[in-house]
Write an enzyme that holds these catalytic residues in place. Structure first.
Site, PDB file in Angstrom:
ATOM      1  N   LYS B 211      47.255  43.187  56.665  1.00  0.00           N
ATOM      2  CA  LYS B 211      47.558  42.076  55.745  1.00  0.00           C
ATOM      3  C   LYS B 211      48.043  42.618  54.403  1.00  0.00           C
ATOM      4  O   LYS B 211      47.288  43.207  53.648  1.00  0.00           O
ATOM      5  CB  LYS B 211      46.327  41.194  55.495  1.00  0.00           C
ATOM      6  N   GLY B 263      42.196  48.204  47.153  1.00  0.00           N
ATOM      7  CA  GLY B 263      42.298  47.104  46.198  1.00  0.00           C
ATOM      8  C   GLY B 263      41.232  47.236  45.128  1.00  0.00           C
ATOM      9  O   GLY B 263      40.789  48.347  44.822  1.00  0.00           O
ATOM     10  N   SER B 264      40.807  46.098  44.597  1.00  0.00           N
ATOM     11  CA  SER B 264      39.879  46.146  43.467  1.00  0.00           C
ATOM     12  C   SER B 264      38.464  46.484  43.921  1.00  0.00           C
ATOM     13  O   SER B 264      38.064  46.220  45.053  1.00  0.00           O
ATOM     14  CB  SER B 264      39.882  44.805  42.736  1.00  0.00           C
ATOM     15  N   THR B 265      37.708  47.057  43.003  1.00  0.00           N
ATOM     16  CA  THR B 265      36.306  47.377  43.272  1.00  0.00           C
ATOM     17  C   THR B 265      35.523  46.098  43.555  1.00  0.00           C
ATOM     18  O   THR B 265      34.663  46.064  44.430  1.00  0.00           O
ATOM     19  CB  THR B 265      35.721  48.121  42.059  1.00  0.00           C
ATOM     20  N   GLU B 266      35.880  45.035  42.849  1.00  0.00           N
ATOM     21  CA  GLU B 266      35.213  43.745  43.027  1.00  0.00           C
ATOM     22  C   GLU B 266      35.309  43.276  44.477  1.00  0.00           C
ATOM     23  O   GLU B 266      34.308  42.958  45.124  1.00  0.00           O
ATOM     24  CB  GLU B 266      35.907  42.755  42.078  1.00  0.00           C
ATOM     25  N   GLY B 268      36.197  45.125  47.017  1.00  0.00           N
ATOM     26  CA  GLY B 268      35.600  46.168  47.844  1.00  0.00           C
ATOM     27  C   GLY B 268      34.112  45.933  48.058  1.00  0.00           C
ATOM     28  O   GLY B 268      33.585  46.102  49.162  1.00  0.00           O
ATOM     29  N   GLU B 285      39.309  52.062  49.267  1.00  0.00           N
ATOM     30  CA  GLU B 285      39.966  52.829  48.199  1.00  0.00           C
ATOM     31  C   GLU B 285      40.118  51.860  47.049  1.00  0.00           C
ATOM     32  O   GLU B 285      40.894  50.913  47.115  1.00  0.00           O
ATOM     33  CB  GLU B 285      41.307  53.350  48.721  1.00  0.00           C
ATOM     34  N   CYS B 319      45.890  52.907  40.922  1.00  0.00           N
ATOM     35  CA  CYS B 319      44.435  53.047  40.880  1.00  0.00           C
ATOM     36  C   CYS B 319      44.033  54.399  40.311  1.00  0.00           C
ATOM     37  O   CYS B 319      42.984  54.532  39.697  1.00  0.00           O
ATOM     38  CB  CYS B 319      43.850  52.840  42.269  1.00  0.00           C
ATOM     39  N   GLU B 416      38.845  49.053  34.150  1.00  0.00           N
ATOM     40  CA  GLU B 416      40.190  49.294  34.658  1.00  0.00           C
ATOM     41  C   GLU B 416      41.130  48.156  34.229  1.00  0.00           C
ATOM     42  O   GLU B 416      40.879  46.998  34.503  1.00  0.00           O
ATOM     43  CB  GLU B 416      40.163  49.384  36.188  1.00  0.00           C
TER      44      GLU B 416
END
Lengths: 313, 506
Positions: B211, B263-266, B268, B285, B319, B416
């Site tokens: 996706k 993508g974002s840590t959030e 993730g 990642e 990133c 970030e």
């Protein structure tokens, strides 16, 4: 320009040899990367024509052969003023560069044209002569009417670490120049490393160089984008440090218009507007002018003409 | 010609401690570069894209489409399908069928041939891919042409080579494919991230449901065309478009064996929670806040180039961007002055212009987020400097931005930003800078600039980051593993290490 104005605009040496240990080191890989960026700038249309005209106006039209004759120099001087009369609004070159014995001929031909007479001196191209001979050589060129003197540094002394010798020699030649501008040739093809190029640039500027110049054109490699960038960065830092502008002259091996435009891009993005005039930037070249003219004609007509349509002098 | 380009930027006046006169280089030159737009007439784009499932494009069950717009013109480029949970189910089913039926049983050298073929077709169509990437995502054509697309092809080439050599990667461990991989990728390097995900999965015998991000789906859909052209068995690669809900449906699908997310840590963290207790393997990642450390003995001009490349590459939507700069105090003024000069020469504008250095911010929400952080930085008392380049009237743009006098407790240092915003701090000792560099929840990348080899080894060993560059930054290679410590992620992608998440070992 009157001689008084010229005098007021030439450099004075610093009090002593600069501290070369404070000169920043150079990373050759990084320099390579930056240079490749200049080469990917796309210069087209009006920008190309304007850039090419800049290049023409910055050329030191050069002949430095054992076989040079007064007749050949006279022809070159005419070419310097009339690059291609078939084209309108073409600037003249910045200077004509010859050996000291031909300065008088060039001086007479170019009087009142606004084109400078440059002369190589100091036992060009090797510089393998005593300091006394070099000073005499310089004084002779100036007395014959040279507006600008192109000297070579003593690479042997530089490599031996005799920086004071190199500094003093440049300063003395500078003194011998009087009102004439001094261009100091580093002969980067014999300096081995970019770190040396950077150090030699700093040394020459502090010793009173009005211009620093890459090469004699007699040694391979002559000018490269890499050494030119290192020298421009040295000029920039010297300006920030002392407030004094120093000119730059890549010489030797720049025979293509496209390559000259890459140099111009580098100049624009490293030193900017103040340096983008023949007063502060020169190309030392013998064949470049015709290739530039050919490109300008091509931009106007859409076709490349044979080199037979451009005068060879 | 002859027009001056300078406009008033939010530049702060130079404060000089010494009584020296102000010397300033002027980069608003009379001679400028004419527009040099890359032509787009060779690009073939549909006005509407369906979902690529089981080897062909099909309408979404939902019947819904959404627009993908160009961030540089704010105009719609195409409509793409919004995959529902049912569509995700179809895609996973097709992938499972392909896994059981053909792909996992295929002779590894044959698998390799298919992947080589994908790589070659991407190379052949590189120009088209580069243009579409820049149109859809806003990144300058120079980068999509010289970095994204060649690297994407490079990843397929690299992993194609591993397909029949897996026993050498894992000697005596009998590597077996995992099954169906659900892969969710971000908008900053759309095709490259697709390549990072798909290539190792295919090489190890897995099948894929990918996706792409909702703001940059086009190159992934073009990749679907390449996969058709390469004649991959139907269902081996499925590409479905949609936003967060589609991604959630993929993550939660019971028949997916492995999740790969960038993508974002959030997000993730949400994914990690969602798959907790399941048998799903995963790699994440995530974000980063890399320290780029410049010592006084560095090649200063080249370090400045590396700083620029570290934070302004891809508008800072990276990133592993070097978003925290640490400069040794003795050279701090020098570095900052050079950096400001260099920033003045950066050209911000049309991503399709070959001379553009910094393109458009990927989306409006992202631009708003960056602006918010720029405000936060000023409120926190850091000193702002922005280059004075002109910006196009339409589209999403942000000037290259520098904050000096930043400190560890500033939010612009801790969080970030994912934009062209650099926070600068100074340091005195090696110990101090290592402590500060590691004092972050992230640990994806870092950079060290010094002329001393021994110092490089001493420091890189102590930085808690997955990738540390020495005297360069943002250099990537398919053979080099990439991934993070701490909140920057789990697992490695690229290189031999990148095979591991896609195999079960005995």
């Amino acid at each position: 320009m009157s001689s008084l104005q010229t005098l007021s605009m030439t450099a004075t040496p610093s009090a002593g040899v600069p501290d070369l240990s404070r000169v920043p080191c150079v990373d050759a890989v990084g320099i390579e990367e930056r240079c490749s960026r200049f080469q990917t700038r796309s210069i087209k249309k009006e920008s190309k024509v304007a850039g090419l005209k800049h290049v023409l106006s910055m050329i030191d039209l050069t002949t430095l052969e054992g076989q040079d004759t007064p007749g050949k120099v006279r022809q070159l001087c005419y070419k310097a003023q009339h690059l291609h009369d078939a084209l309108p609004r073409i600037p003249h070159v910045a200077a004509v560069c010859v050996y000291p014995t031909l300065v008088r001929v060039a001086h007479k031909e170019l009087e009142g044209s606004g084109i400078k007479v440059a002369s190589v001196a100091t036992a060009f191209p090797s510089g393998q002569a005593s300091k006394k001979v070099k000073i005499t050589d310089t004084k002779f060129a100036v007395s014959e009417g040279a507006d600008e003197v192109d000297m070579v540094i003593s690479r042997g002394e530089f490599h031996r670490g005799e920086y004071t010798y190199v500094f003093d020699e440049i300063a003395e030649v500078k003194q011998a120049c009087g009102a004439a501008h001094l261009k100091v040739i580093l002969e980067t093809g014999e300096l081995s490393t970019l770190d040396n190029v950077r150090r030699a640039s700093v040394l020459a500027m502090h010793a009173g160089a009005d211009f620093i110049k890459t090469s004699t054109g007699k040694i391979e490699p002559a000018a490269t984008l890499q050494v030119a960038l290192v020298m421009l960065q040295a000029i920039r830092d010297f300006y920030y440090e002392t407030g004094r502008m120093v000119g730059m002259k890549p010489a030797g091996g720049i025979s293509r218009a496209k390559l000259a435009l890459h140099y111009l891009v580098m100049l624009r993005e490293t030193l900017g507007q103040q340096w983008m005039t023949p007063r502060w930037y020169r190309f030392g070249a013998s064949r470049l002018a015709n290739d530039v003219l050919m490109q300008i004609v091509k931009e106007q007509t859409g076709r490349y003409q044979s080199l037979d349509y451009f005068s060879k002098d | 010609m002859g027009k001056t380009r300078r406009k008033t930027g939010t530049t702060t006046p130079r404060k000089s401690r010494s009584p020296r006169p102000v010397r300033k280089l002027k980069f608003a030159t009379d001679w400028t570069y004419s527009a040099a737009p890359e032509s787009t007439d060779h690009v073939r784009l549909e006005s509407r894209y369906g979902l690529f499932i089981d080897g062909k494009f099909s309408e979404p069950r939902s019947g819904r489409y959404f627009a993908t717009i160009s961030p540089s013109t704010e105009k719609k480029i195409a409509d793409v399908a919004d995959a529902s949970t049912a569509d995700v189910g179809r895609a996973v089913k097709a992938a499972r069928r392909a896994f059981d039926g053909t792909w996992s049983k295929m002779k590894p050298s044959e698998r390799g041939k298919y992947i080589f073929r994908i790589a070659r077709i991407i190379q052949e169509r590189a120009r088209e891919f580069a243009v579409v990437e820049s149109m859809d995502g806003g990144k300058p054509i120079r980068e999509s042409r010289d970095v994204d697309i060649p690297l994407a092809a490079g990843h397929f080439f690299y992993y194609a080579g591993w397909a029949d050599k897996l026993p050498y990667a894992f000697p005596c461990r009998d590597p077996k494919p995992v099954g169906v991989a659900g892969q969710i990728i971000p908008w900053n390097f759309p095709l490259l991230m697709a390549a990072w995900k798909i290539a190792p999965a295919l090489a190890t015998g897995n099948t894929v449901v990918l996706k792409p991000a909702e703001t940059t789906p086009l190159t992934a859909l073009k990749l679907a065309e390449v996969i058709q052209e390469a004649d991959l068995p139907p269902g081996v690669v499925n590409i479905i478009t949609g936003a967060g809900e589609t991604g959630a449906a993929l993550v939660n699908h019971p028949d997916v064996d492995k999740i790969a997310f960038t993508g974002s840590t959030e997000v993730g963290k949400i994914i990690q929670k969602a798959i907790a207790g399941s048998k799903k393997k995963f790699t994440l990642e995530l974000g980063g806040k890399a320290a780029n450390i410049v010592f006084e003995d560095a090649a200063i001009d080249q370090a400045v180039e590396g700083i620029v490349n570290g934070i302004f590459f891809n508008q800072g939507h990276v990133c592993c961007a070097g978003s925290r700069l640490f400069v040794q105090e003795s050279v701090a003024d020098d570095v900052v002055r050079r950096l400001k000069d260099r920033m003045e020469t950066l050209i911000v504008g049309d991503p399709l212009d070959k001379n553009t250095d910094i393109g458009a911010i990927n989306s409006k929400p992202q631009l708003e987020k960056i602006r918010e952080y720029i405000q936060i930085g000023q409120d926190e008392g850091a000193e702002i400097y922005q280059s004075s380049c002109p910006l196009p009237a339409k589209g999403y743009w942000c000037r290259p931005t520098l904050f000096t006098k930043a400190s560890q407790s500033h939010r612009i240092v801790q969080e970030e930003i994912f934009g062209p915003v650099l926070a600068v701090q100074t340091f005195r000792t090696v110990e101090e800078v290592i402590e500060k560099a590691n004092n972050t929840p992230y640990g994806l990348s870092g950079g060290v600039w010094t002329d001393k080899g021994a110092k490089i080894f001493k420091i890189t060993g102590k930085l808690r980051a997955g990738v540390v560059w020495a005297n360069t930054f943002n250099m990537f290679d398919p053979s080099s593993p990439f991934g993070g410590y701490k909140e920057s992620g789990v697992g490695r992608e690229g290189g031999l290490h990148g095979l591991l998440p896609y195999v079960n070992l005995s």
